[in-house]
Design an enzyme around this catalytic site. Structure first.
Site, PDB file in Angstrom:
ATOM      1  N   LEU A 186      13.795  -7.526   4.587  1.00 21.00           N
ATOM      2  CA  LEU A 186      14.939  -6.690   4.656  1.00 21.00           C
ATOM      3  C   LEU A 186      16.019  -7.116   5.685  1.00 21.00           C
ATOM      4  CD1 LEU A 186      12.169  -3.645   4.753  1.00 21.00           C
ATOM      5  CD2 LEU A 186      13.904  -3.955   2.767  1.00 21.00           C
TER       6      LEU A 186
ATOM      7  N   ASN B  95       3.909  -3.349   8.124  1.00 16.45           N
ATOM      8  CA  ASN B  95       3.965  -4.110   7.032  1.00 16.45           C
ATOM      9  C   ASN B  95       2.592  -4.593   7.261  1.00 16.45           C
ATOM     10  OD1 ASN B  95       4.600  -6.018   4.932  1.00 16.45           O
ATOM     11  ND2 ASN B  95       4.485  -7.521   6.803  1.00 16.45           N
TER      12      ASN B  95
ATOM     13  N   HIS C  52       0.377  -8.228   6.368  1.00 18.68           N
ATOM     14  CA  HIS C  52       0.406  -9.526   6.062  1.00 18.68           C
ATOM     15  C   HIS C  52      -1.006 -10.126   6.117  1.00 18.68           C
ATOM     16  CE1 HIS C  52       2.364 -13.291   6.020  1.00 18.68           C
ATOM     17  NE2 HIS C  52       1.578 -13.804   6.768  1.00 18.68           N
TER      18      HIS C  52
ATOM     19  N   ASP D 210       7.838 -11.019   9.830  1.00 12.48           N
ATOM     20  CA  ASP D 210       6.513 -11.016  10.447  1.00 12.48           C
ATOM     21  C   ASP D 210       6.176 -11.193  11.867  1.00 12.48           C
ATOM     22  OD1 ASP D 210       5.349 -10.758   7.996  1.00 12.48           O
ATOM     23  OD2 ASP D 210       5.609 -12.927   7.439  1.00 12.48           O
TER      24      ASP D 210
ATOM     25  N   ALA E 219     -10.384  -7.005   5.016  1.00 15.62           N
ATOM     26  CA  ALA E 219      -9.707  -6.780   6.056  1.00 15.62           C
ATOM     27  C   ALA E 219      -8.703  -5.779   5.633  1.00 15.62           C
ATOM     28  CB  ALA E 219      -8.955  -8.188   6.628  1.00 15.62           C
ATOM     29  N   GLU E 220      -7.839  -6.033   4.634  1.00 17.54           N
ATOM     30  CA  GLU E 220      -6.504  -5.266   4.243  1.00 17.54           C
ATOM     31  C   GLU E 220      -6.909  -3.849   3.878  1.00 17.54           C
ATOM     32  OE1 GLU E 220      -3.268  -7.289   2.037  1.00 17.54           O
ATOM     33  OE2 GLU E 220      -4.405  -9.123   2.205  1.00 17.54           O
TER      34      GLU E 220
HETATM   35  C1  GAR Z   1      -1.463  -8.410  -0.307  1.00 16.77           C
HETATM   36  O1  GAR Z   1      -2.334  -9.536   0.045  1.00 16.77           O
HETATM   37  C2  GAR Z   1      -0.310  -8.473   0.988  1.00 16.77           C
HETATM   38  O2  GAR Z   1      -1.018  -8.422   2.256  1.00 16.77           O
HETATM   39  C3  GAR Z   1       0.659  -9.706   0.698  1.00 16.77           C
HETATM   40  O3  GAR Z   1       0.421  -9.400  -0.675  1.00 16.77           O
HETATM   41  C4  GAR Z   1      -0.269  -8.954  -1.346  1.00 16.77           C
HETATM   42  C5  GAR Z   1      -0.146  -7.735  -2.216  1.00 16.77           C
HETATM   43  O4  GAR Z   1      -1.456  -7.207  -2.844  1.00 16.77           O
HETATM   44  N1  GAR Z   1       1.794  -9.178   1.276  1.00 16.77           N
HETATM   45  C6  GAR Z   1       2.376 -10.239   1.771  1.00 16.77           C
HETATM   46  O5  GAR Z   1       2.348 -11.716   1.489  1.00 16.77           O
HETATM   47  C7  GAR Z   1       3.666  -9.842   2.325  1.00 16.77           C
HETATM   48  N2  GAR Z   1       4.236 -10.958   3.416  1.00 16.77           N
HETATM   49  P1  GAR Z   1      -1.304  -5.661  -3.637  1.00 16.77           P
HETATM   50  O6  GAR Z   1      -0.315  -5.579  -4.377  1.00 16.77           O
HETATM   51  O7  GAR Z   1      -2.671  -5.711  -4.295  1.00 16.77           O
HETATM   52  O8  GAR Z   1      -1.524  -4.819  -2.443  1.00 16.77           O
END
Ligand code: GAR
Length: 204
Positions: free
Chosen positions: A97, A111, A113, A154, A183-184
Site C-alpha cells: 500500500l 498485517n 507476516h 513490514d 503461529a498465524e
Molecule cells: C499467509 O501465510 C500470510 O502470512 C502470508 O500469506 C499467506 C496467506 O495465507 N502473507 C504474506 O506473505 C504477506 N507479506 P491465507 O490466504 O491462507 O491466509
C-alpha cells in the site's frame, strides 16, 4: 469503554483465506469479542477467501487493479469509508500500500507476516518465498509476526510474534503449513482482539 460497542473490521485478502477463516472462527467462538468483521475485500476476483466470507454471511467485494487501474487505492478507500471501517486487517493481502494510504489509516492497519520480523521481510518477501528464504539460510527457528502497517513494507511496530521450529527435511510448503497452524492462526486473532480493545479504550 463503551459497553456493547464493537470495532468494525475489514479483512483484506488475496488468496485462500485460511487466516480470514481463523478470524471468523475466533469471532464465532467469542475470543474476538471487541470487534466484528463486516467486510472482506480482495484484490483478486477469484480468491477463495471471498467464498469463505460469503459462507459466513459477511459482505465480500473484489477491487482489482485490472478494473480500477490508477484508482485502485481510491476505490478501496471509498469502499472502506462507505462501510464505516475502524480497523483494517491484512490477512494474506499481496499488495504493497502507498504512503498516502498508510498515513490515512495510522495505527488502524495490521498485517500478518509469516516470519519473525526483522528476518525475511520487506519487499519481495511474501507467501512461500519467505519460507524458501528461511530454509536457504538454514535458520532453526522461524515463526510469524503481527505488526502495524506504515509506509515501510513490514516495517511498522510489532504487536505479537510466535516462534515455530524448522524441522529436518522441511520444504517451503511443509514449513508454511506449520507456521500457519502453530503461529498465524493463533496470533492474528489474538492481536486483532488486543488492537480492538485498545481502540475501544481510546489507547490508540
Ligand atoms: C499467509 O501465510 C500470510 O502470512 C502470508 O500469506 C499467506 C496467506 O495465507 N502473507 C504474506 O506473505 C504477506 N507479506 P491465507 O490466504 O491462507 O491466509
Amino acid at each position: 469503554m463503551l459497553k456493547d460497542k464493537k470495532v468494525r473490521i475489514a479483512v483484506m485478502v488475496s488468496g485462500g483465506g485460511t487466516n480470514l477463516q481463523a478470524l471468523i472462527d475466533s469471532e464465532k467462538a467469542g475470543t474476538i469479542s471487541s470487534g466484528e468483521i463486516v467486510l472482506v475485500l480482495s484484490n483478486k476476483a477469484d480468491a477463495y477467501a471471498l467464498t469463505r466470507a460469503q459462507k459466513a454471511g459477511i459482505k465480500a467485494v473484489a477491487v482489482t487493479r485490472a478494473e480500477f487501474g490508477a484508482d485502485f487505492e481510491n476505490k478501496i478507500i471509498k469502499t472502506l469509508e462507505e462501510n464505516n471501517i475502524d480497523l483494517i486487517v491484512l490477512a494474506g493481502f499481496m499488495c504493497i500500500l502507498s504512503r498516502d494510504f498508510t498515513d490515512k489509516f495510522e495505527k488502524r492497519i495490521i498485517n500478518i507476516h509469516p516470519s519473525l520480523i526483522p528476518s525475511f521481510c520487506g519487499e519481495g518477501f511474501y507467501g512461500l518465498r519467505v519460507h524458501s528464504a528461511a530454509l536457504e539460510k538454514g535458520v532453526k527457528v522461524t515463526g510469524a509476526t503481527v505488526h502495524f502497517v506504515n509506509e515501510i513494507p513490514d516495517g511498522g511496530e510489532i504487536i505479537m510474534q510466535k516462534a515455530v521450529e524448522v524441522l529436518e527435511g522441511d520444504t517451503p510448503e511443509t514449513l508454511s503449513a506449520r507456521v500457519l497452524e502453530n503461529a498465524e492462526w493463533k496470533i492474528l486473532p489474538a492481536a486483532t482482539q488486543l488492537v480492538c480493545e485498545k481502540i475501544l479504550k481510546g489507547e490508540i
